[in-house]
Design an enzyme around this catalytic site. Structure first.
Site, short mmCIF file in Angstrom:
data_model
loop_
_atom_site.label_atom_id
_atom_site.label_comp_id
_atom_site.label_asym_id
_atom_site.label_seq_id
_atom_site.Cartn_x
_atom_site.Cartn_y
_atom_site.Cartn_z
N HIS A 6 46.25 136.12 19.48
CA HIS A 6 44.98 136.50 20.10
C HIS A 6 44.61 137.94 19.73
O HIS A 6 45.29 138.88 20.14
CB HIS A 6 45.13 136.36 21.62
N ARG A 7 43.58 138.08 18.90
CA ARG A 7 43.19 139.38 18.35
C ARG A 7 44.34 139.99 17.54
O ARG A 7 44.54 141.20 17.53
CB ARG A 7 42.72 140.34 19.45
N GLU A 33 43.41 134.79 15.77
CA GLU A 33 42.06 134.77 16.32
C GLU A 33 41.49 136.18 16.21
O GLU A 33 42.21 137.16 16.43
CB GLU A 33 42.11 134.33 17.79
N ASP A 35 37.51 138.60 16.42
CA ASP A 35 36.13 138.64 16.91
C ASP A 35 35.29 139.46 15.93
O ASP A 35 35.74 140.48 15.43
CB ASP A 35 36.08 139.32 18.28
N HIS A 48 36.34 143.21 19.60
CA HIS A 48 36.02 142.27 20.67
C HIS A 48 34.85 142.73 21.54
O HIS A 48 33.89 142.00 21.75
CB HIS A 48 37.24 142.03 21.56
N GLU A 108 35.69 134.25 15.79
CA GLU A 108 34.77 134.07 16.90
C GLU A 108 33.56 134.99 16.73
O GLU A 108 33.71 136.21 16.65
CB GLU A 108 35.44 134.36 18.24
N LYS A 110 30.80 137.01 18.07
CA LYS A 110 30.54 137.64 19.37
C LYS A 110 29.04 137.95 19.49
O LYS A 110 28.61 139.10 19.44
CB LYS A 110 31.37 138.91 19.53
N ASP A 229 48.70 136.89 23.30
CA ASP A 229 48.92 138.26 22.84
C ASP A 229 50.36 138.46 22.39
O ASP A 229 50.66 139.38 21.62
CB ASP A 229 48.62 139.26 23.97
#
Length: 237
Positions: A6-7, A33, A35, A48, A108, A110, A229
């Site tokens: 995640h990120r 992942e 953003d 993000h 993703e 944003k 994370d």
């Protein structure tokens, strides 16, 4: 069950930075992942929040900075070594790094708070130039954006991100022409949610799952993937 960083490996390195994505690759994540938003001069960058305040030493909206201005901002987390690996990277820089690995890539968009005109076209161009279509999932809270991606010719996987309890949502997601749904962890409280999703033909990837008990529950329920994370080798789970 797929493990998506995640990120990036954001428990180990500052989120959405080259350092975090490199750490995720090193840790053996199945996917990463990230953003993406646009600078004032129209460059897709990986961050993000709609503002830089939380993650980097500056104040203001991402879209109010040029790329050159953004990349002068230092990470609020202490950089380990070269500070350029914890600055705000461009999407091109991140895709170039990830292209050398085998991870799946969830980009993703944003654009549910700020519309970012032209973001879909720019993302598709960067993915196409690197021939990464087979490894990329495009997702967004903005479901109009998902429609625009299809209209622009995207034939790869689309995922609808949502953060609420949607009753009888499967017809809607089918009409939206997505292949996956990315909900928050609390939707797993709904009895049969994952089973019904699979029966309707959708993958379910859940965010954000950071401890062993949460991961084990996702495994029991048959979740297809988790965004975490804390990226650890699967055997240790």
């Amino acid at each position: 069950m797929e493990i998506w960083a995640h990120r990036g490996a954001s428990a180990r390195q500052p989120e959405n930075t080259i350092a975090a994505f490199a750490a995720a690759m090193e840790a053996g994540a199945d996917g990463v992942e990230l953003d993406v938003q646009l600078t004032s001069d129209g460059v897709p960058v990986v961050i993000h929040d709609e503002t830089v305040d939380r993650t980097h030493a500056g104040t203001g909206g991402v879209s109010s900075f040029t790329l050159a201005q953004l990349q002068k901002l230092r990470s609020r987390s202490k950089p380990k070594g070269d500070p350029t690996v914890t600055r705000i990277p461009t999407l091109a820089e991140v895709l170039d790094l990830l292209a050398a690995g085998n991870q799946l890539i969830n980009v993703e968009l944003k654009n549910s708070v700020k519309p970012y005109k032209g973001l879909e076209k720019k993302v598709l161009t960067l993915v196409s130039e690197r021939k990464l279509g087979a490894r990329v999932v495009l997702s967004s809270f903005n479901h109009y954006s998902l429609q625009r991606l299809r209209e622009r010719g995207w034939t790869g996987e689309l995922a609808a991100v949502h953060d609420g309890m949607l009753r009888e949502a499967w017809r809607y997601f089918r009409e939206l022409d997505v292949q996956a749904v990315h909900p928050p962890r609390h939707v797993l409280m709904v009895p049969g949610f994952v089973t019904r999703a699979h029966r309707a033909g959708f993958k379910i990837r859940v965010w954000t799952v950071n401890n062993a008990a949460q991961r084990q529950r996702c495994v029991r329920l048959g979740v297809d993937g988790i965004f975490t994370d804390v990226v650890k080798p699967k055997p240790s789970w």
